[in-house]
Design a protein around this motif. Structure first.
Motif: not given
Length: 405
Positions: A380-401
């Protein structure tokens, strides 16, 4: 077979618990009994002790004079280390022989006085510590075992501290009350946790309960550290890293009372090699063999194509058979997207309170919708995670994670 490590400081009441478990059907392998056996007259152990400490440790009939040995061996750290170096290997060998002779469905209670001191706790799927305050233990040793106060305090001081015992305790049995109370607590532990744990292992079933959010628990990090130590022992060199992941790894976040761990390995073949070691540590394999693939808006992360190759989302999932500490162990391959996201998700939510709040609201809605099992809850949480995955990697790129060590 379920192996339980049982220990406690001298005078704490460990023997009472051991006897109770034996009456209930457990097979007790008693370290004290074995330690006496391996230094009986005519044994290799007694000969080695005499060579190390002299003939003064013998009684007139040639048997070991235990108080005389204790007076010498506990007088300084070097002598105590010499004693342990002689006796511990012999005890370990005899213990292994007794365990090998037990049947497959047995519950083995390994009663080990120095379990903490010898750093053996991670070897057991469950560690039970019996505890009583120092003053009460001193009183018991004087009244019931004939110790002088000085000797009692010296023996207690030579053993692990309360803090050290708490760090490895899956179960903490307090014995500040009567012996009858301790017996009742031990019996409850056996019926409510140990027997179900053993049954789940025998049938290959993970322990389960209905998904329910609970407030963030300050005990979760300590629980995770014990599990990490246990898994490091079980996996050995085959794991390149082992991490506490998921909601319980995020400070202050309400979550299901389930510890999520990620074991990173070099390949799925190595993940499969861990099955027997995981089982010995109290974890059973499941049929779940992949995560839901998630494109991140880029074609690749590192050298892996997230969109084209669903095989990179494969994994192995092991779950604890212990009903007292639900645990999911995700075994993923180093560098694959699921392994990377397991690490990224914790750091992303920890660094972003707004995302953390959004995720908590999602979990509340999913629980309120009445998803009755863990699989339905995750789906039931997967639809949220589909978008969260993209946003998390955008944050990772922006911060140099980058994943920490």
């Amino acid at each position: 077979m379920l192996r339980i490590g049982l220990t406690g400081g001298i005078g704490a009441g460990k023997s009472t618990v051991s006897a109770t478990f034996s009456e209930l059907g457990g097979i007790v392998v008693d370290g004290d009994v074995i330690a006496r056996e391996v230094v009986e007259p005519g044994t290799e152990g007694l000969a080695s002790l005499v060579e190390a400490f002299g003939d003064d440790i013998l009684l007139p009939d040639g048997a070991l004079n235990r108080p005389a040995l204790a007076a010498i061996a506990f007088s300084d750290d070097e002598k105590r280390a010499t004693l342990n170096g002689i006796v511990h290997p012999l005890v370990g060998q005899r213990r292994s022989e007794l365990i090998s002779a037990a049947h497959d469905e047995a519950v083995i209670i390994e009663d080990i006085p120095l379990l903490v001191e010898s750093q053996m706790a991670p070897m057991f799927p469950l560690v039970v510590i019996v505890h009583a305050d120092e003053e009460l233990r001193v009183q018991r040793l004087i009244e019931h075992r004939g110790f002088s106060e000085q000797d009692a305090r010296a023996r207690i001081a030579a053993q692990a501290s309360e803090e050290q015992r708490r760090a490895v305790a899956d179960v903490w049995l307090d014995n500040s009350g009567s012996a009858g109370q301790l017996v009742e607590n031990a019996r409850a532990l056996w019926h409510e946790r140990i027997q179900p744990f053993a049954h789940n292992l025998h049938t290959g079933r993970p322990a389960q309960r209905e998904p329910r959010l609970v407030p963030s628990d300050p005990r979760w990090p300590d629980d995770a550290q014990r599990i990490l130590a246990r898994l490091r022992t079980a996996c050995g060199h085959r794991a390149s890293r082992i991490d506490h992941i998921g909601s319980t790894a995020i400070p202050g976040l309400d979550a299901k009372d389930v510890i999520d761990i990620q074991v990173t390995v070099a390949s799925l073949e190595v993940a499969d090699e861990l099955a027997d070691s995981m089982f010995g540590a109290g974890y059973v394999s499941t049929a779940i063999d992949r995560d839901v693939g998630k494109p991140d808006g880029r074609s690749t992360v590192g050298e892996f194509d997230h969109v084209a190759d669903e095989s990179l989302w494969r994994k192995r999932l092991y779950c604890s058979a212990d009903p007292g500490r639900l645990t999911n162990v995700q075994v993923r391959v180093a560098g694959w997207p699921g392994q990377q996201f397991g690490l990224l998700f914790v750091d992303w939510l920890t660094a972003n309170p707004a995302v953390r709040s959004d995720y908590l609201e999602l979990k509340k809605r999913v629980v309120a919708a009445g998803h009755a099992d863990t699989g339905a809850y995750a789906e039931a949480k997967e639809p949220w995670f589909l978008d969260a995955y993209r946003r998390a990697w955008e944050w990772a790129d922006a911060t140099g994670w980058a994943p920490g060590g």
